[in-house]
Motif scaffolding. Structure first.
Motif, short mmCIF file in Angstrom:
data_model
loop_
_atom_site.label_atom_id
_atom_site.label_comp_id
_atom_site.label_asym_id
_atom_site.label_seq_id
_atom_site.Cartn_x
_atom_site.Cartn_y
_atom_site.Cartn_z
N LYS A 17 0.85 -1.33 0.16
CA LYS A 17 -0.07 -0.04 -0.11
C LYS A 17 0.80 1.22 0.05
O LYS A 17 0.34 2.38 -0.23
N LYS A 27 0.69 5.82 -0.91
CA LYS A 27 0.76 6.82 0.07
C LYS A 27 2.23 7.14 0.36
O LYS A 27 2.52 8.08 -0.81
N MET A 81 -1.85 -3.69 -6.35
CA MET A 81 -2.69 -2.76 -5.63
C MET A 81 -2.47 -1.34 -6.23
O MET A 81 -3.89 -0.57 -6.64
#
Lengths: 332, 332
Positions: A70, A74, A107
């Protein structure tokens, strides 16, 4: 057409990705590298590579193997992978190739490039070179699957094989532990029913492990856990057999001489069975082509993945996938 | 010791099972064939085989491939398989070998020979010949598994490898789609925890498909669905590779001459990778040794399965398995 390559993805980056990008220019399309400009330029300079024909999309970091997937959304949104996916999503390019970490690419692609409307989960697939090329879908994106996901994989795989590989009416098989329709876990039993009752799907029934490489089907549907184990088991079996063959060739003088005669065609055979020679692993179910190149990709593998991306984009398979799922939505 | 062979099990029965039984007499143990006496005797006569040294346990029918598995308990209780399992259960013999239908043998063995106290489900396993022999357990008995079943497979497999194959402290691996302990479906995630916290188990963590044949572990734990797909994928990969090798050898005169030099050692290599040469697939977790021989078993395969049964029975592995599960019960 413009294809983006993740300059920092893979064990041999950035040198091999740069070389691969240069080799891929032969396809006549625009090639862009996404990465840290200073690093790319100094690597090119050190290796006397002229990269003036390549475009550079600047990034400021690199997704590493140990990073959480992830992070690409970010703290590492500005990585070569994150920047490349955003450029693809915003229409600056038609396809993206990366040899970076699989989980992050999956992802990032799902969240940034986004899924085709109606697709529950994108799938990672590989064209296995056996008696005839067969697409194994899913081979690692979704360990846990529901039966309706397997049906979607079947349709996505069919369009890929039809459009990109040129198989007119792909035979779709369900990977199972036996031929009878009652075989498998609850997942396969339910998926069998869905596949068998799907109009317009050339469903050939269950496919056992033994027949996966022997040309039984053009599309092999599996959950991502099983598909991953199959893919890697085939790799391991090939490694074992070629290793044993090598030992055998080096046994004595006579065997060494005999091996010398066979070497060129043996090399050819080995290459014909090496799926990385055919490009990378397409991630299907996304709005645009994304290709996961093998982590150990060299320049040739990167170039092959770019050619694959061009073929995919040119084939119209992406539009066909969108149509299939759009018409489905209408039916619901 | 007395070993029973199912005379009518397998594609090449009864001729090859009779020949296999005769060859197995070399082990010095009593060998009995279970089957239809008239059929056995006339087959022996037609082929000039002296079967006077073999015992015959009479049966009146044969379990066929298309029969439902449960028939072995009911309408075909008097089949060669049913009669053999009952003779084993009642103490007339120490082990049973059959090349008959797997499902029927599993069901019959579980219900007639019965499980070791504490064992939830018997498992079918195969010793894979790779860089070192590794036991794949389960490879087809239980498609759907719970985590605690995988833990039991690990213990049963450890005792088999220790006792029968002679691996002192077998390394146990969990077949998974990645090395990290968070990998896999819910089944593998839960099983990993159980395996990691089990005292006295030499747990080596997750094993990916690539490492299955490359000597990573001595016991490879999988649910029966995954294990079955692995086993058959390895078979298919080997068939593909040896097929391609053959084509390559027949390419031209030079390659044919070279191939002639390599042929003997190539045959040896092929045999070394053929798991049927090592005997059959042991069904572990039962009160007595039962071995599923390959459906296409010839006399040599049957003989090897008998030798394997003798080794298993002599090793004391069965008693050790019973002790392991008895002490477990005490702990609960």
């Amino acid at each position: 057409m413009r294809i983006i390559i993740d300059a920092h993805g893979g064990d041999l980056a950035p040198l091999e990705t740069i070389k691969g990008a240069l080799a891929a220019l032969d396809c006549g399309e625009r090639i862009a590298l996404t990465g840290i400009p200073k690093v790319i330029r100094s690597c090119a300079e050190e290796n006397s590579l002229d990269i003036s024909a390549l475009e550079i999309i600047p990034a400021s970091s690199v997704m590493e193997m140990h990073d959480e997937a992830k992070a690409v959304l970010k703290e590492k949104a500005e990585s070569s992978m994150g920047a490349g996916l955003r450029a693809l999503a915003s229409g600056e390019a038609e396809a993206f190739v990366s040899a970076g970490p699989t989980g992050a690419l999956l992802m990032g692609a799902t969240m940034i490039v986004k899924r085709i409307k109606g697709v529950k989960r994108p799938a990672l697939c590989v064209v296995l070179p056996g008696e005839n090329p067969a697409l194994l879908i899913d081979c690692g994106a979704n360990a846990e699957c529901r039966p309706e996901m397997l049906l979607q994989f079947a349709k996505l795989g069919r369009e890929y094989m039809r459009g990109v590989v040129g198989v007119e009416n792909p035979r779709v098989g369900l990977v199972n532990n036996g031929a009878e329709e009652s075989k498998g876990t609850q997942l396969q039993i339910e998926a069998y029913k869905l596949l068998a009752s799907e109009q317009g799907l050339n469903f050939a029934g269950n496919v056992e492990g033994r027949d996966i490489l022997l040309g039984a089907c053009d599309v092999l549907v599996a959950d991502g856990f099983t598909g991953n184990v199959i893919l890697k088991t085939v790799e391991g079996a090939a490694a074992l057999l070629f290793g044993r063959l090598k030992e055998l060739f080096y046994q004595n003088t006579a065997s060494k001489l005999a091996a010398a005669v066979l070497k060129p065609s043996l090399k050819q055979m080995k290459d014909s069975l090496d799926y990385t020679k055919y490009g990378g692993a397409p991630i299907v179910g996304l709005c645009k082509p994304v290709i996961k190149a093998h982590g150990s990709s060299n320049a040739e593998a990167i170039k092959n993945a770019v050619y694959q991306a061009v073929a995919w984009q040119s084939s119209g398979a992406g539009e066909r996938m969108a149509e299939v799922f759009a018409s489905e939505k209408g039916e619901e």
